[in-house]
Write an enzyme that holds these catalytic residues in place. Sequence first.
Site: not given
Lengths: 67, 67, 67, 67, 67, 67
Positions: C1-3
């Site tokens: 889910m990291p950006y």
Amino acid sequence: MPYINIKITREGVTAEQKARLIAGATQLLVDVLGKNPATTVVVIDEVDTDNWGIAGEQVTRRRERGR
Amino acid sequence: MPYINIKITREGVTAEQKARLIAGATQLLVDVLGKNPATTVVVIDEVDTDNWGIAGEQVTRRRERGR
Amino acid sequence: MPYINIKITREGVTAEQKARLIAGATQLLVDVLGKNPATTVVVIDEVDTDNWGIAGEQVTRRRERGR
Amino acid sequence: MPYINIKITREGVTAEQKARLIAGATQLLVDVLGKNPATTVVVIDEVDTDNWGIAGEQVTRRRERGR
Amino acid sequence: MPYINIKITREGVTAEQKARLIAGATQLLVDVLGKNPATTVVVIDEVDTDNWGIAGEQVTRRRERGR
Amino acid sequence: MPYINIKITREGVTAEQKARLIAGATQLLVDVLGKNPATTVVVIDEVDTDNWGIAGEQVTRRRERGR
């Protein structure tokens, strides 16, 4: 796959309101562009009123004047 | 001179892990593009799970369901 | 889910180099934090050298002086 | 209508200093581009020194060495 | 006063669709938080598919495989 | 070490004006916070008027009405 970042002042926004922002922003991308919600990311940044300026002035000071 | 911003959920990331993210991201820009590490900036944003949404839903709720 | 957002100057970066930045940044989050690559997003912004400043000066001018 | 984001390390910046950053950045856009200050937004992000890296290293560690 | 940034891949989004994204995101902040639309800013970034990665892979390559 | 991002509409800003924005923003951080200009980064994003909204409306349309 869209990424949506919502920046607002930190003034008592509830978890329920954040949930509605996340659901609403995701749905907007589905409705307008047919994007896949499963990979749509929404990040909400809450910013202290001392750290947000508009019209050259801190929001803290505007709030003190009732704006 | 590159600028790298890493946004992750705030879930107990240690200072040591952050140091590894910073070193790794800087090295990646050196390896792939030959950038100068001296002026490469990395900023890590940790975001509360109430403020991060995916698939239209807060991460807080997903975690409650074990996801 | 990291950006992950990587900002670099627009100076002839190839599609292959971008692919390596995307793969490398994603793998970094897997290695250091055990993140799920399937929902890890990487966005690369290429910025014109007129629009990037360091030390108070446009990169365009620094390049003209061989820096 | 411009939007200006200033990211700095969280190291005791005062409300008064933030007010000066907001006023100064807004005035800069007026002076250089004739922008309307009434709709110019400035957001200041203060980032923990553990979360900011330069030259592949956390600012926390650089500060420990007196840099 | 909110600031909303929407990042999407550059794949033929029309001016009309952008207008709907802007109107919809602004209305969302009015509905959920009672924000003033007059100072709500929406910025849409369109990103080349070579510059967007998910699951460690460029979107360009995913599109070639029909995803 | 500060990072400053200036987002403006793409409406004929000259290289000279960008140079003044970069110099001015860097000097502001020196004056107010005593930051080191050598590692201060300024990035200017020019955004198409179709992609910028205020008051729920595209800037393109506002310009057509002379605003």
